[in-house]
Write an enzyme that holds these catalytic residues in place. Structure first.
Site, PDB file in Angstrom:
ATOM      1  N   SER A 139      33.016  51.717  42.695  1.00 30.38           N
ATOM      2  CA  SER A 139      32.437  50.957  43.811  1.00 30.38           C
ATOM      3  C   SER A 139      33.153  51.211  45.128  1.00 30.38           C
ATOM      4  CB  SER A 139      32.438  49.458  43.495  1.00 30.38           C
ATOM      5  OG  SER A 139      33.765  48.950  43.454  1.00 30.38           O
ATOM      6  N   LYS A 176      37.546  45.174  46.807  1.00 33.04           N
ATOM      7  CA  LYS A 176      36.501  45.394  47.799  1.00 33.04           C
ATOM      8  C   LYS A 176      37.089  45.235  49.206  1.00 33.04           C
ATOM      9  CE  LYS A 176      32.813  45.723  45.035  1.00 33.04           C
ATOM     10  NZ  LYS A 176      33.593  45.845  43.760  1.00 33.04           N
TER      11      LYS A 176
END
Length: 221
Positions: A139, A176
């Site tokens: 990701s 993230k």
């Protein structure tokens, strides 16, 4: 060769006559120095045994103990790569726990999550890290963080928008980029096929730490 050793070690001729090392001990020490220079970490006992044709890692350990007695390195228990060269600045060497998968709802550094402890040079990182976290998935690919990489994390409950963080959402832990989203937060992925995570005001979000560096394992085990 003697001139090369004198240049690298402050003008002292490091042969068996000058420093008390046998020829094989000098070869083992040189191998460790080359591994540190090439990979940023010392070799394991198994890697030393393989490089020199020893029958078992125990033979490598015997050489390391002899080198430790002669004051050219120090050994740290509990780490496969816990070898500290005497001429490396000790204050710059960190012993960082490596965290693998994190069980739901439990602390990041719970003992059952720690896979190993690795030495690392503090100068590799933007700020002093507290642990390494193994990344799962792609990701954050476009931020240069790949599946299996180790991110160095400074443990802190606070972060600024734009920083890459380790965030806990309920029972899940994720890496993230933190961004503002109205009155809430966006945990932004760095992959076009991975959706961002939106956290509305009042929804659970805990910052576990800020990513301050990256280590690509290079065969660490």
């Amino acid at each position: 060769m003697a001139a090369e050793h004198r240049a690298r070690h402050g003008g002292h001729a490091l042969d068996g006559r000058a420093d008390g090392l046998t020829a094989r001990q000098r070869e083992v020490l040189d191998f460790i120095e080359r591994c540190v220079q090439a990979h940023g970490a010392p070799p394991t006992r198994a890697e030393i045994a393989q490089a020199f044709g020893f029958r078992s890692p125990n033979a490598a350990q015997a050489h390391l103990r002899a080198l430790q007695r002669k004051g050219v390195l120090a050994l740290r228990d509990g780490s496969a790569r816990g070898i500290q060269l005497a001429h490396a600045p000790a204050q710059d060497v960190l012993q960082l726990p490596l965290v693998g998968r994190v069980a739901a709802g439990s602390p990041i550094l719970a003992q059952e999550h720690v896979e190993a402890v690795y030495p690392a040079d503090a100068r590799w990182f933007a700020r002093r890290p507290d642990y390494l976290l193994r990344v799962r998935g792609w990701s954050m690919r476009d931020a240069g963080i790949h599946d299996g990489d180790l991110v160095a994390v400074q443990a802190t409950p606070q972060a600024r928008p734009g920083q890459i963080v380790v965030a806990r959402l309920g029972d899940d832990v994720t890496v993230k980029r933190l961004q503002r989203h109205g009155q809430g937060w966006r945990l932004q992925a760095a992959h076009p096929e991975v959706a961002d995570i939106l956290v509305e005001p009042g929804e659970p979000l805990t910052i576990e730490g800020v990513v301050v560096g990256l280590v690509r394992p290079h065969g660490w085990s």
